[in-house]
Scaffold this motif. Structure first.
Motif, mmCIF file in Angstrom:
data_model
loop_
_atom_site.group_PDB
_atom_site.id
_atom_site.type_symbol
_atom_site.label_atom_id
_atom_site.label_comp_id
_atom_site.label_asym_id
_atom_site.label_seq_id
_atom_site.Cartn_x
_atom_site.Cartn_y
_atom_site.Cartn_z
ATOM 1 N N ASP A 109 -0.778 0.377 0.197
ATOM 2 C CA ASP A 109 -1.301 -0.417 -0.919
ATOM 3 C C ASP A 109 -1.620 -1.824 -0.435
ATOM 4 O O ASP A 109 -0.730 -2.656 -0.243
ATOM 5 N N SER A 133 -1.089 -5.553 -2.797
ATOM 6 C CA SER A 133 -0.402 -4.839 -3.874
ATOM 7 C C SER A 133 0.007 -5.726 -5.036
ATOM 8 O O SER A 133 0.166 -5.259 -6.154
ATOM 9 N N VAL A 140 3.167 1.971 -7.481
ATOM 10 C CA VAL A 140 2.727 3.174 -6.772
ATOM 11 C C VAL A 140 3.897 4.082 -6.412
ATOM 12 O O VAL A 140 3.838 5.304 -6.619
ATOM 13 N N TYR A 177 3.643 -1.316 0.859
ATOM 14 C CA TYR A 177 2.932 -2.350 0.116
ATOM 15 C C TYR A 177 2.621 -3.503 1.063
ATOM 16 O O TYR A 177 3.431 -3.842 1.933
#
Length: 267
Positions: A76, A79, A87, A102
């Motif tokens: 991600d 993020s 997520v 992330y």
């Protein structure tokens, strides 16, 4: 959150896009400068809170789609703040062994993600500049949690519109694409001026004046970033149009979401 409890490295002279977004979706990881700017945006575009939430809902549908295709690794990019329905919560509800990395360079996002993820061995935050892919991809956490020989999903939710053409967004997407195994996915959303009124341009100008570059892109401009990928149906659409859980959620004017979204598969 009060400013006196801010982590070190916070710039209080200008709002931060991640923290403004956090405020708009009802989070508490923001400061006075962010709230003041968000209220100015809301005065120009009162629907901004709803638009931010539409983007979060799209993100959850996109990662759930990835998990349903068998993806068990997620990266991600940009993020932002750890919010409900992040997520890892979505994908680990499907498979608790799914791995999530992330990436953000915002100190508040990093600090609070580390708190939220404490005890979760399969999801971690990497503090890095996502526009320097090597810093992300060669980070020890990334190398430990993600296996690039197997398919994964790269997420760029409300990220690429902060990368102006002068910083080569196509090259940035390609740098991440090149390390992906075939069958991997890219989930991307971006602000757009397509179908928008003057108030959207005014809001973008406010971000520019605050020191944050914003480049709203058309469907054609986003498609140009996808070399080496094939679009997953329904293609590039406004966020509520991308595989809604209920067709009624789309509404009569999906363009009011002000953000385009897509998922594409590496061929």
């Amino acid at each position: 959150m009060t400013d006196e409890h801010a982590p070190r490295g916070i710039d209080f002279d200008k709002p931060n896009a991640a923290r403004v977004y956090d405020y708009l979706i009802g989070g508490k990881l923001n400061y006075a400068i962010d709230r003041m700017f968000a209220e100015q945006i809301l005065a120009v575009r009162p629907e901004s809170r709803d638009l931010a939430l539409l983007n979060r809902r799209w993100l959850r549908r996109a990662v759930r789609f990835g998990a349903e295709q068998g993806i068990r690794q997620f990266l991600d990019i940009g993020s932002g703040m750890p919010t409900v329905g992040h997520v890892h919560e979505v994908v680990q509800a499907i498979d608790a062994t799914a791995h999530v990395v992330y990436v953000d360079n915002e100190p508040v996002a990093v600090a609070h993600s580390e708190i939220v993820l404490k005890g979760n061995d399969n999801a971690e935050m990497v503090q890095a500049d996502a526009e320097i892919p090597a810093d992300v991809l060669e980070h020890p956490t990334t190398e430990r949690l993600l296996d690039f020989d197997r398919p994964l999903m790269v997420i760029m939710a409300a990220f690429i519109h902060f990368v102006p053409d002068s910083r080569d967004p196509a090259g940035l997407v390609a740098a991440y694409r090149d390390v992906l195994a075939p069958g991997s996915y890219l989930a991307l959303s971006s602000g757009t001026f397509e179908g928008q009124g003057e108030e959207v341009r005014r809001a973008a100008e406010m971000y520019q004046k605050s020191g944050t570059e914003v480049v709203a892109r058309s469907k054609a401009e986003l498609a140009a970033l996808l070399d080496g990928f094939e679009l997953v149906p329904p293609g590039i659409v406004f966020t509520p149009q991308w595989r809604p859980d209920d067709p009624a959620e789309v509404g009569a004017h999906p363009e009011l979401a002000s953000q385009l979204a897509l998922v594409a598969r590496k061929v």
